[in-house]
Design an enzyme around this catalytic site. Structure first.
Site, mmCIF file in Angstrom:
data_model
loop_
_atom_site.group_PDB
_atom_site.id
_atom_site.type_symbol
_atom_site.label_atom_id
_atom_site.label_comp_id
_atom_site.label_asym_id
_atom_site.label_seq_id
_atom_site.Cartn_x
_atom_site.Cartn_y
_atom_site.Cartn_z
ATOM 1 C CG ASN A 186 37.629 36.489 38.061
ATOM 2 O OD1 ASN A 186 37.881 36.750 39.242
ATOM 3 N ND2 ASN A 186 37.294 37.417 37.169
ATOM 4 C CD1 TRP A 187 36.614 31.219 42.182
ATOM 5 C CD2 TRP A 187 37.133 31.248 44.369
ATOM 6 N NE1 TRP A 187 36.964 29.938 42.559
ATOM 7 C CE2 TRP A 187 37.290 29.926 43.891
ATOM 8 C CE3 TRP A 187 37.410 31.509 45.710
ATOM 9 C CZ2 TRP A 187 37.698 28.873 44.703
ATOM 10 C CZ3 TRP A 187 37.827 30.456 46.536
ATOM 11 C CH2 TRP A 187 37.962 29.151 46.031
ATOM 12 C CE LYS A 188 33.689 37.724 37.229
ATOM 13 N NZ LYS A 188 32.761 38.205 36.259
ATOM 14 C CG HIS A 219 37.932 41.185 34.977
ATOM 15 N ND1 HIS A 219 36.678 41.748 35.102
ATOM 16 C CD2 HIS A 219 37.733 39.885 34.656
ATOM 17 C CE1 HIS A 219 35.770 40.806 34.861
ATOM 18 N NE2 HIS A 219 36.377 39.677 34.585
ATOM 19 C CD GLU A 235 33.180 41.755 36.727
ATOM 20 O OE1 GLU A 235 33.832 41.297 37.682
ATOM 21 O OE2 GLU A 235 32.357 41.079 36.084
ATOM 22 C CD GLU A 262 37.053 37.587 30.926
ATOM 23 O OE1 GLU A 262 36.633 36.509 31.326
ATOM 24 O OE2 GLU A 262 37.181 38.570 31.659
ATOM 25 N N GLY A 304 28.797 37.206 32.649
ATOM 26 C CA GLY A 304 27.748 37.077 33.661
ATOM 27 C C GLY A 304 26.345 37.247 33.111
ATOM 28 C CB SER A 339 28.162 33.341 29.640
ATOM 29 O OG SER A 339 27.649 34.510 30.271
ATOM 30 N N GLY A 383 33.928 32.884 35.439
ATOM 31 C CA GLY A 383 33.420 33.559 36.621
ATOM 32 C C GLY A 383 32.386 32.699 37.332
ATOM 33 N N GLY A 384 31.108 32.974 37.056
ATOM 34 C CA GLY A 384 29.991 32.325 37.751
ATOM 35 C C GLY A 384 30.140 30.812 37.897
#
Ligand code: PGA
Length: 260
Positions: free
Chosen positions: A11-13, A99, A101, A169, A175, A215, A236-237
């Site tokens: 997930n590149w966000k 998600h 976010e 999640e 993150g 994470s 993500g990251g």
């Protein structure tokens, strides 16, 4: 016994900053994957404006394209929204919904249910995110996850369960570097499967993949698969670094090979 080929989704966000950088990242992932046949399903979810450029870089479909969200209406006066037919027209085969976010910006369980209902009328894979904001000693976080899940599942017909992926999640782990322990992840997986069984029966629930996000890194991936018993990851990251992302994919491949 394991039932699913691992699914690893990046997930590149809202990254990277330009289409040029997105193409570079995609090509770096492709290169790091090499030619080895991997028993892993791989997807990346870039920002909307980069999807069609990346579709051209993935002719073999080795890396599927996912979207980070969808709007439930197909077309019309909905400024700023993106519909499922639009996403399908640029090669998207999976969509992340709910998600945390997006939820943090006001997306409600009802809106997520509407998005899910639209998605599951198609043949696109739906990755529904659930997770608590924080953990408490009395276990209230289970009811939070249960409410999110039950609301979204109303939009999923029993005939489409192979397309359904639940991403657990925990928000406090996203993150932050504070990954959930493999034991916690395993317990939550069992809990989610229990709700799925309530809803769809045992045979139905077994078709659904349950993955973990928050994470995930190469250093914790093996334990989360082996002890957490999840069917893959939403990353993500670590998905923004080609080598790290591909290391996690390779760990999933090894796990798939060695476990029965
Ligand atoms: P993270 O994000 O891997 O950076 O924690 C996961 C996600 O939000 O899907």
């Amino acid at each position: 016994m394991k039932q699913h080929v691992p699914l690893i989704v990046g997930n590149w966000k809202m990254n990277p900053a330009t289409v040029g950088a997105a193409k570079k990242l995609f090509l770096a992932i492709r290169k790091a994957l090499g030619r080895k046949r991997l028993n892993v399903h791989i997807a990346v979810a870039p920002p909307f404006p980069f999807l069609s450029e990346l579709e051209r870089l993935s002719p073999s479909q080795r890396i599927s394209l996912a979207a980070q969200d969808v709007f439930f209406e197909a077309i019309g006066a909905h400024t700023g929204e993106v519909s499922l037919p639009m996403l399908k027209s640029v090669g998207v085969t999976a969509v992340i919904v709910g998600h945390s976010e997006r939820r943090a910006r006001g997306e409600s369980d009802h809106e997520i249910y509407e998005d899910v209902s639209t998605l599951f009328k198609s043949n696109v894979t739906g990755i529904i995110c659930v997770g608590e904001n924080e953990r408490d000693d009395s276990g209230n976080f289970y009811s939070v996850v249960e409410a999110q899940l039950r609301s979204a599942l109303r939009g999923v017909p029993k005939t489409k369960l192979k397309q359904l992926v639940i991403a657990y999640e925990p928000v406090w782990a996203i993150g932050t570097g504070a990954v959930a322990t493999p034991e916690d992840v395993h317990e939550m997986k069992l809990f989610i499967q229990k709700i799925l069984t309530d809803h769809f029966g045992r045979a139905g629930a077994e078709k659904v993949r349950v993955i973990y996000g928050g994470s995930v890194k190469k250093k914790n991936a093996a334990a989360l698969l082996e002890e957490g018993q999840v069917d893959g990851f939403l990353i993500g990251g670590a998905s923004l670094k080609a080598k790290e992302f591909v290391s996690i994919i390779n760990i999933a491949h090894e796990y798939e090979k060695t476990s029965v």
